[in-house]
Write a protein that holds these residues in place. Structure first.
Motif, short mmCIF file in Angstrom:
data_model
loop_
_atom_site.label_atom_id
_atom_site.label_comp_id
_atom_site.label_asym_id
_atom_site.label_seq_id
_atom_site.Cartn_x
_atom_site.Cartn_y
_atom_site.Cartn_z
N UNK A 174 0.81 -1.28 0.07
CA UNK A 174 -0.15 0.06 -0.04
C UNK A 174 0.90 1.26 0.05
N UNK A 175 1.96 1.05 0.69
CA UNK A 175 2.82 2.32 0.77
C UNK A 175 3.52 2.53 -0.50
N UNK A 176 4.09 1.41 -1.09
CA UNK A 176 4.49 1.53 -2.47
C UNK A 176 3.50 2.20 -3.62
N UNK A 177 2.32 1.79 -3.29
CA UNK A 177 1.09 2.13 -4.35
C UNK A 177 0.72 3.63 -4.23
N UNK A 178 1.00 4.00 -2.81
CA UNK A 178 0.84 5.59 -2.88
C UNK A 178 1.72 6.49 -3.30
N UNK A 179 2.95 5.86 -3.53
CA UNK A 179 3.96 6.95 -3.96
C UNK A 179 3.99 6.91 -5.59
N UNK A 180 4.43 8.32 -5.92
CA UNK A 180 4.67 8.37 -7.33
C UNK A 180 5.97 7.72 -7.85
N UNK A 181 6.02 7.09 -8.94
CA UNK A 181 7.48 6.65 -9.58
C UNK A 181 8.33 7.48 -9.60
N UNK A 182 9.40 7.62 -8.85
CA UNK A 182 10.42 8.66 -8.68
C UNK A 182 10.92 8.83 -10.32
N UNK A 183 11.40 9.84 -10.61
CA UNK A 183 11.70 10.35 -11.91
C UNK A 183 13.29 10.29 -11.80
N UNK A 184 13.83 9.82 -13.02
CA UNK A 184 15.13 9.56 -13.31
C UNK A 184 15.56 10.32 -14.38
N UNK A 185 15.99 11.66 -14.58
CA UNK A 185 16.26 12.44 -15.68
C UNK A 185 17.68 12.26 -15.99
N UNK A 186 18.00 12.58 -17.13
CA UNK A 186 19.27 12.35 -17.59
C UNK A 186 20.34 13.13 -16.89
#
Length: 613
Positions: free
Chosen positions: A47-59
């Motif tokens: 549930x905790x993972x579901x509530x988080x946005x997918x972290x951004x990994x810009x170049x």
């Protein structure tokens, strides 16, 4: 011999691989049979993972390491993606909720779309902020990522094929391109052991750790028998390079904090190969594996303290209990199972809560462990030695002491030939500093500008202004460990400027006393020696000696014989954001130094006694 068993394992494979029995997928009885507490934790983490946005990994975040040397700013979101994915996968295996599956699909797609699975610090050679597009490199975390995605497809094969069939196709393609093919076809990765300059060196944890995740990717994704056999044959050859480089005594010169991905990953490799060949191959009961597995409890001191030479952090509260217990079961080693029980992780959380994706298959294998209701009692040996690694260990009723010889080109090397540590029964007195958070300098030609790597920040002498230097030629010429003493020849550990004919270091011990005797003969007129000692406790000069009191209330008194010293002390605060130094749970470290008030003789010896009250 383990190498012989490995060399023929590809011929003994049985098809198909029993993946569902080895790593039970969603819908298996394993998941419905978990304890209520384990289920609760798995669901909460999902549930905790579901509530988080997918972290951004810009170049530009990837390029940050090249520009600044900081590893953490990129690695934190990089590992968060992988940790959240394995948590979502476990939660879906438990309850099959569609909302979890959708987020799993999004995470898997995002990871497949990353420029590279190699972290910036491993983008060798470090002459460009970005890695080459072709051919892909394989580092620790490219292989980990491949294994994680393969595990995701295996555990959720039916729902993923139903809801996102093209995604499973993409995962297979990316895992082949980024892990399987380069592992099988490129010989230029240093950790494989093919390069001439590495044939006479000890290979480190990268070899079995990457091979472990390669094998799990291979067995979980591939069905072509010829490809499987080729992959297994290649993996066995690379593992044999690793085994050929190791000392026969089972010692791990990287220290206990790397044991889980050195010996532990070697076991993971042998376990899946054994299962793939039908079991009873002899791989899991090979004498060398038993010796190497025993290292972890033989170097245990008390609580979360271990003998921490090289890049081993000061305290290890994250040991892989599930892996250790499975190893103990396979080998019939009760001591290993006892230590595993002491480090048993919270139910359902796995052994590395913050680093769940490092060896993702362990998260599932560990759920199969049948823990005893009463933890076995650990009874470590009173006196022990790894003669080839040159590490000795002594346990009495009052203290634990260890010293090392070796050389200054070991894995995760510090310039520390002749180093020793001394602990009471409950806490340390004299310590090895361990290592700080890794930066760009840690694994570069600037490594020995870092204070933790220098012999002057170990319990070692500075001789005529010279500390030890890096290199295999700076070594312990003799390491004789006996019933009540250990003799080390440190002559070759110091550069020629030290003007030494010889320097011998001897330790003698009894129930509550350790005596250090340094003997020397100088070849020139310079005769200046500074003895360094490191402690987490503030040293006090009591007139008749220097005393330290540790948090367990134990008192150590240091007294000298043969010379009257001047003493100095300094305090070095740890950087507040340094997680590895933070493992000590202290704000800094003390170094106190002794120097003779009178000129030293060309040839003589001094004794420094340590008494524990």
């Amino acid at each position: 011999m383990l190498q012989t068993l490995l060399s023929r394992i590809s011929e003994e494979l049985r098809f198909p691989f029993p993946a569902k029995e080895f790593l039970p997928p969603a819908g298996d009885a394993l998941w419905t049979g978990l304890s209520r507490e384990t289920k609760r934790v798995i669901e909460e983490e999902g549930r905790r993972a579901l509530g988080e946005e997918i972290p951004s990994l810009p170049a530009t975040l990837y390029a940050d390491f090249f520009r600044t040397g900081n590893r953490n700013r990129f690695e934190k979101p990089f590992f968060a993606r992988r940790t959240n994915l394995i948590r979502l996968v476990k939660a879906y295996c438990l309850n099959g909720e569609g909302v979890l599956l959708d987020r799993i699909i999004d995470y898997a797609d995002a990871i497949c779309g990353e420029w590279t699975w190699v972290v910036p610090a491993h983008n060798w050679p470090l002459d460009n902020p970005f890695p080459p597009a072709d051919p892909p490199r394989v580092d620790l975390f490219a292989a980990n990522t491949s294994s994680l995605l393969a595990l995701t497809v295996h555990l959720l094969r039916e729902p993923l094929e139903r809801e996102a069939g093209r995604l499973t196709e993409r995962i297979r393609k990316e895992c082949r391109r980024r892990c399987l093919i380069p592992f099988m076809e490129n010989d230029d990765h240093w950790w494989m052991g093919y390069l001439p300059e590495y044939r006479d060196r000890v290979l480190n944890n990268w070899n079995p750790w990457i091979t472990d995740n390669f094998l799990h990717t291979l067995f979980l994704l591939e069905e072509d028998r010829t490809f499987l056999q080729r992959g297994v044959s290649r993996a066995a050859e690379i593992l044999n390079h690793y085994l050929d480089s190791l000392p026969s005594d089972g010692g791990c010169d990287e220290g206990p904090s790397y044991w889980d991905h050195a010996v532990g990953s070697l076991f993971d490799c042998l376990e899946i190969l054994d299962r793939g060949a039908g079991g009873d191959t002899g791989l899991l009961t090979a004498p060398f594996l038993k010796e190497a597995a025993s290292y972890i409890y033989r170097t245990h001191i008390t609580g979360d303290y271990f003998i921490n030479y090289a890049d081993c952090i000061g305290r290890l509260n994250h040991m892989p209990g599930g892996l250790m217990y499975r190893m103990g079961e396979a080998m019939g080693d009760g001591s290993l199972k006892a230590l595993a029980s002491a480090f048993r992780a919270p139910a359902g959380e796995g052994d590395f809560p913050e680093l769940n994706a490092f060896s993702p298959h362990r998260q599932i294998r560990d759920l199969t462990v049948l823990w005893p209701e009463e933890a076995p009692v650990l009874s470590p040996p009173g006196q022990d030695c790894f003669p080839q690694t040159q590490v000795g260990i002594v346990r009495t009723e009052k203290f634990t002491f260890s010293c090392k010889g070796g050389h200054n080109d070991e894995s995760h090397n510090h310039n520390d030939v002749g180093q020793f540590v001394l602990y009471g029964r409950g806490a340390p007195f004299l310590v090895d500093p361990g290592v700080g958070d890794y930066t760009r300098e840690t694994f570069s030609d600037k490594r020995y500008g870092i204070w933790t790597m220098q012999s002057g920040w170990h319990n070692l002498p500075r001789i005529n202004g010279y500390d030890q230097l890096p290199g295999r030629e700076y070594r312990c010429g003799r390491f004789d460990f006996g019933d009540d003493r250990c003799l080390l020849d440190l002559t070759e550990a110091y550069p020629a400027g030290g003007e030494l004919d010889f320097w011998h270091r001897e330790f003698r011990w009894a129930d509550r006393e350790l005596i250090l005797r340094d003997s020397w003969r100088f070849t020139g007129s310079n005769r200046d020696v500074l003895w360094n000692f490191l402690s987490l406790e503030e040293p006090q000069n009591r007139g008749d000696g220097i005393s330290l009191t540790n948090p367990a209330g134990e008192c150590l008194t240091l007294r000298t014989g043969g010379f009257t010293p001047r003493w100095l002390r300094e305090y070095l605060p740890f950087p507040g954001e340094d997680g590895k130094m933070g493992a000590w749970k202290r704000e800094g470290i003390w170094r106190f130094q002794l120097r003779s008030r009178e000129p030293l003789n060309r040839e003589e010896s001094v004794e420094i006694g340590f008494t524990i009250e």
